[in-house]
Motif scaffolding. Structure first.
Motif, PDB file in Angstrom:
ATOM      1  N   GLY A 155       0.915  -1.162   0.428  1.00  0.00           N
ATOM      2  CA  GLY A 155      -0.097   0.125  -0.143  1.00  0.00           C
ATOM      3  C   GLY A 155       0.546   1.238   0.169  1.00  0.00           C
ATOM      4  N   ALA A 199      -2.285   7.286   7.117  1.00  0.00           N
ATOM      5  CA  ALA A 199      -2.994   6.052   7.253  1.00  0.00           C
ATOM      6  C   ALA A 199      -3.509   6.698   8.304  1.00  0.00           C
ATOM      7  CB  ALA A 199      -2.597   4.969   6.602  1.00  0.00           C
ATOM      8  N   GLY A 202      -6.919   9.375   7.373  1.00  0.00           N
ATOM      9  CA  GLY A 202      -7.246   8.803   6.988  1.00  0.00           C
ATOM     10  C   GLY A 202      -7.524   8.793   4.978  1.00  0.00           C
ATOM     11  N   ARG A 203      -5.974   9.364   5.077  1.00  0.00           N
ATOM     12  CA  ARG A 203      -5.124   9.548   4.037  1.00  0.00           C
ATOM     13  C   ARG A 203      -5.153   8.343   2.883  1.00  0.00           C
ATOM     14  NH1 ARG A 203      -2.632  14.826   2.295  1.00  0.00           N
ATOM     15  NH2 ARG A 203      -3.357  14.688   0.735  1.00  0.00           N
ATOM     16  N   PRO A 204      -6.148   8.716   1.608  1.00  0.00           N
ATOM     17  CA  PRO A 204      -5.604   6.994   0.932  1.00  0.00           C
ATOM     18  C   PRO A 204      -5.021   6.452   0.697  1.00  0.00           C
ATOM     19  CG  PRO A 204      -5.930   8.818  -0.131  1.00  0.00           C
ATOM     20  CD  PRO A 204      -6.223   9.459   1.144  1.00  0.00           C
ATOM     21  N   VAL A 205      -4.721   4.753   0.789  1.00  0.00           N
ATOM     22  CA  VAL A 205      -3.832   4.200   0.947  1.00  0.00           C
ATOM     23  C   VAL A 205      -4.248   3.283   0.065  1.00  0.00           C
ATOM     24  CG1 VAL A 205      -2.243   2.265   1.738  1.00  0.00           C
ATOM     25  CG2 VAL A 205      -3.065   4.169   3.256  1.00  0.00           C
ATOM     26  N   VAL A 206      -3.134   2.547  -1.353  1.00  0.00           N
ATOM     27  CA  VAL A 206      -3.469   2.196  -2.547  1.00  0.00           C
ATOM     28  C   VAL A 206      -2.769   0.983  -2.942  1.00  0.00           C
ATOM     29  CG1 VAL A 206      -5.071   3.571  -3.411  1.00  0.00           C
ATOM     30  CG2 VAL A 206      -3.258   3.719  -4.670  1.00  0.00           C
ATOM     31  N   THR A 207      -3.409  -0.209  -3.864  1.00  0.00           N
ATOM     32  CA  THR A 207      -2.017  -1.233  -3.763  1.00  0.00           C
ATOM     33  C   THR A 207      -1.367  -0.750  -5.379  1.00  0.00           C
ATOM     34  OG1 THR A 207      -3.828  -2.380  -5.705  1.00  0.00           O
ATOM     35  CG2 THR A 207      -3.083  -3.641  -2.615  1.00  0.00           C
ATOM     36  N   GLN A 250      -6.719  -1.478  -5.865  1.00  0.00           N
ATOM     37  CA  GLN A 250      -7.471  -1.392  -4.727  1.00  0.00           C
ATOM     38  C   GLN A 250      -7.208  -1.126  -3.600  1.00  0.00           C
ATOM     39  OE1 GLN A 250     -10.127  -3.797  -4.894  1.00  0.00           O
ATOM     40  NE2 GLN A 250      -9.245  -3.009  -7.428  1.00  0.00           N
ATOM     41  N   PRO A 251      -7.544  -0.555  -1.898  1.00  0.00           N
ATOM     42  CA  PRO A 251      -7.409  -0.581  -0.860  1.00  0.00           C
ATOM     43  C   PRO A 251      -5.922  -1.089  -0.474  1.00  0.00           C
ATOM     44  CG  PRO A 251      -9.986  -0.891  -0.438  1.00  0.00           C
ATOM     45  CD  PRO A 251      -8.839  -1.271  -1.956  1.00  0.00           C
ATOM     46  N   GLY A 252      -5.204  -0.635  -0.108  1.00  0.00           N
ATOM     47  CA  GLY A 252      -4.008  -1.606   0.914  1.00  0.00           C
ATOM     48  C   GLY A 252      -3.522  -1.143   1.953  1.00  0.00           C
ATOM     49  N   GLN A 253      -2.557  -1.377   2.052  1.00  0.00           N
ATOM     50  CA  GLN A 253      -2.327  -1.411   3.318  1.00  0.00           C
ATOM     51  C   GLN A 253      -0.224  -0.824   4.183  1.00  0.00           C
ATOM     52  OE1 GLN A 253      -2.402  -5.048   5.933  1.00  0.00           O
ATOM     53  NE2 GLN A 253      -1.850  -6.727   4.305  1.00  0.00           N
TER      54      GLN A 253
END
Length: 111
Positions: free
Chosen positions: A32, A94, A97-102, A106-109
């Motif tokens: 992510g 994270a 609340g800022r976005p984290v993506v793959t 897709q949602p990432g971590q």
């Protein structure tokens, strides 16, 4: 040039005009990252310096801020002036609340 001596920026203040340089390892990036970030692992940076702009704001990010602080010091020592460390790194990114993506959006971590 570490710690409080390194110029920093809150992750909430990083906007779309800022070049966000993610210096984490490949597996961390794959799990992510911030949308629009540019990935150059810390150990590859000396060979890839030309990829980092010198004419705009640059924010450097890693997982928690340690590696990115080292990179900011390195860039400052090599002529960059508009470079800052992203306070708290991707963990803070994270957490607020800022976005984290793959890579496929897709949602990432953060690992």
């Amino acid at each position: 040039m570490f710690g409080s001596q390194v110029p920093s920026v809150p992750v909430t203040a990083i906007d779309d005009d800022t070049y966000l340089l993610d210096v984490r390892e490949d597996d961390e990036w794959a799990a992510g990252h911030a949308p629009g970030a540019h990935h150059v692992p810390m150990m590859e940076l000396p060979a890839r310096l030309a990829e980092v702009p010198t004419d705009r704001d640059v924010a450097v990010i890693c997982r928690s801020g340690g590696r990115s602080a080292q990179v900011v010091g390195y860039l400052l020592g090599n002529g960059w002036e508009q470079v800052r460390n992203a306070d708290g790194g991707m963990r803070q990114w994270a957490a607020v609340g800022r976005p984290v993506v793959t890579g496929d959006g897709q949602p990432g971590q953060v690992i």
